[in-house]
Design an enzyme around this catalytic site. Structure first.
Site, PDB file in Angstrom:
ATOM      1  N   CYS A   1      -4.389 -12.381   4.415  1.00 16.46           N
ATOM      2  CA  CYS A   1      -4.637 -13.495   3.499  1.00 16.46           C
ATOM      3  C   CYS A   1      -5.194 -14.696   4.255  1.00 16.46           C
ATOM      4  CB  CYS A   1      -3.391 -13.898   2.727  1.00 16.46           C
ATOM      5  SG  CYS A   1      -3.823 -15.005   1.356  1.00 16.46           S
TER       6      CYS A   1
ATOM      7  N   CYS B   1      -9.057 -13.709  -2.915  1.00 13.14           N
ATOM      8  CA  CYS B   1      -8.164 -14.724  -2.377  1.00 13.14           C
ATOM      9  C   CYS B   1      -8.054 -15.859  -3.386  1.00 13.14           C
ATOM     10  CB  CYS B   1      -8.701 -15.250  -1.047  1.00 13.14           C
ATOM     11  SG  CYS B   1      -7.614 -16.475  -0.294  1.00 13.14           S
TER      12      CYS B   1
ATOM     13  N   GLY C   1       0.806  -1.215   0.000  1.00 18.24           N
ATOM     14  CA  GLY C   1       0.000   0.000   0.000  1.00 18.24           C
ATOM     15  C   GLY C   1       0.835   1.259   0.000  1.00 18.24           C
TER      16      GLY C   1
END
Length: 446
Positions: free
Chosen positions: A197, A375, A50
């Site tokens: 995740c 995902c 990010g």
């Protein structure tokens, strides 16, 4: 036209040709040691996915000389590939690049750790004593791993038969434990905290099962997944498909079981039953994969920017701070109620860039983040279920076929296409937005 790997790779080459390699411009960025005081229009905290993506976008928005990024690490890792490293399908070396090669040219790199954030005075203090003031702040500090919250760790990693794909120090231990497996229990865990995740803890289970079958050891193995969650996956459409795989491959799933202790010298793992407080169970293991408890950045947690738990407190649609209008956030450090993934960061980066551009013009933000996340659930060495969904757990699929089915094409997307898009697209602020896979699809159809 169909969606084929050659078309996707051709699209990828097109993207790389349009935008020069990051390493070619790395020599032009500037780094900064400690100094008395610095001031920037746009200050970015954190050099992960990010942080670098937003630095690239802010460079284009306000000019490189007005942007600084605070990050101590000399090496940047593409962490999604560690699932494959732990299963022997990729190398650790393939997951890393020098941070210098990824920094946007002209942006000031402050090579230090963030020590304190004071939004009341618009200042940040770093570990080397530098005080930096800002007009606008983007917080991208990620989350923290807490192996130490499991009794017997992290010192247990000094023993064989145990690994974790969540750390560069322990991911290769997973592959060693898998290779050395002879017979017994192969145990995989999911902690009782938010994680980044959320599919990764079970991806390594499917890959390990595939490896044990390939090497003729599966008949002597019990493959066990102990998760603190009450479900195998948070979105029913994909969970239903995963349950089918679990039954077909004879994998043992124990819901609401949380790892609390590792006795590595005895090869024992202790789990608590979250539905029956006080009840514990000891499992002997031949292989153990640990997903550590995780929590908010200690810097954010100790600042006025945190919510009651310690996560960065944001408006979930605009990604602007709920109290300080010149503070924004992205990625794993936030309290956005969506799964913490790289795909989420890709979607958030486009929304946040738009939000900031509007605020700079004294206008009201008009683009809303819907919680998009993705995902790629690796279910073998050549198949993936590509889960994409929003804040409400509703599927937001890119491709015109049922993504809840295992597909070879999606595996190649995960292993071959996505790393290139990460290095050459996302980190340069050239790829993102709601449904970031859509750009691949559109390019692949040309």
């Amino acid at each position: 036209m169909g969606y084929t790997l050659p078309r996707l790779m051709a699209a990828l080459r097109h993207l790389k040709q349009c935008h020069p390699r990051g390493i070619a411009i790395s020599q032009f960025h500037t780094s900064s040691p400690a100094s008395a005081k610095q001031h920037y229009k746009m200050l970015v905290l954190g050099g992960g996915t990010g942080g670098i993506a937003m630095s690239s976008r802010m460079k284009r928005l306000v000019g490189a000389e007005n942007v600084a990024l605070v990050e101590p690490s000399e090496i940047h890792y593409y962490q999604p590939i560690w699932t494959l490293v732990g299963a022997g399908a990729k190398t650790v070396a393939s997951s890393s690049r020098p941070t210098a090669s990824l920094m946007p040219s002209g942006v000031k790199w402050v090579k230090s750790k963030v020590q304190e954030i004071n939004p009341e005075t618009n200042t940040v203090r770093t570990a080397d004593g530098t005080e930096i003031s800002y007009e606008y702040l983007i917080v991208a500090l990620g989350l923290e791993l807490h192996y130490e919250k499991i009794k017997g760790l992290p010192e247990g990693f000094e023993h064989p038969k145990i690994g974790s794909n969540y750390s560069v120090q322990t991911v290769e231990k997973t592959w060693k434990a898998l290779q050395d497996f002879k017979e017994g229990n192969a145990v995989f865990t999911f902690p009782n905290t938010p994680v980044k995740c959320a599919g990764a803890p079970q991806k390594i289970m499917y890959l390990s099962d595939a490896y044990l079958r390939k090497t003729g050891k599966r008949a002597k193995a019990n493959v066990i997944y102990n998760t603190s969650l009450p479900v195998i996956f948070g979105v029913k459409k994909y969970a239903d498909s995963l349950w089918e795989i679990v039954k077909k491959r004879d994998l043992q799933i124990n819901l609401r079981h949380n790892l609390i202790e590792v006795r590595a010298d005895k090869q024992e793992a202790v789990f608590e039953n979250l539905d029956k407080p006080g009840e514990t169970k000891v499992i002997e293991y031949e292989m153990l994969h640990v997903t550590p408890p995780m929590g908010p950045s200690s810097v954010i947690k100790g600042s006025p920017l945190a919510d009651e738990i310690g996560w960065l407190d944001l408006n979930k649609e605009t990604l602007q701070h709920t109290k300080y209008p010149n503070v924004f956030g992205i990625g794993d450090c936030t309290n956005l109620p969506t799964s913490k993934t790289g795909a989420a960061v890709a979607a958030q980066s486009a929304v946040l860039s738009r939000t900031i551009s509007k605020i700079l013009k004294k206008e009201k933000p008009d683009k809303k983040y819907d919680g998009y996340t993705s995902c790629p659930l690796v279910t073998s060495y050549n198949t993936v279920i590509l889960a994409e969904f929003d804040y409400n757990g509703q599927p937001l699929e890119t491709f015109p076929f049922n993504q809840a089915k295992e597909r070879r094409l999606m595996y190649h997307m995960k292993t071959d296409v996505m790393p290139h898009l990460y290095w050459h697209g996302l980190l340069r602020g050239l790829w993102g937005g709601p449904g970031p896979y859509r750009k691949i699809m559109h390019l692949g159809m040309k």
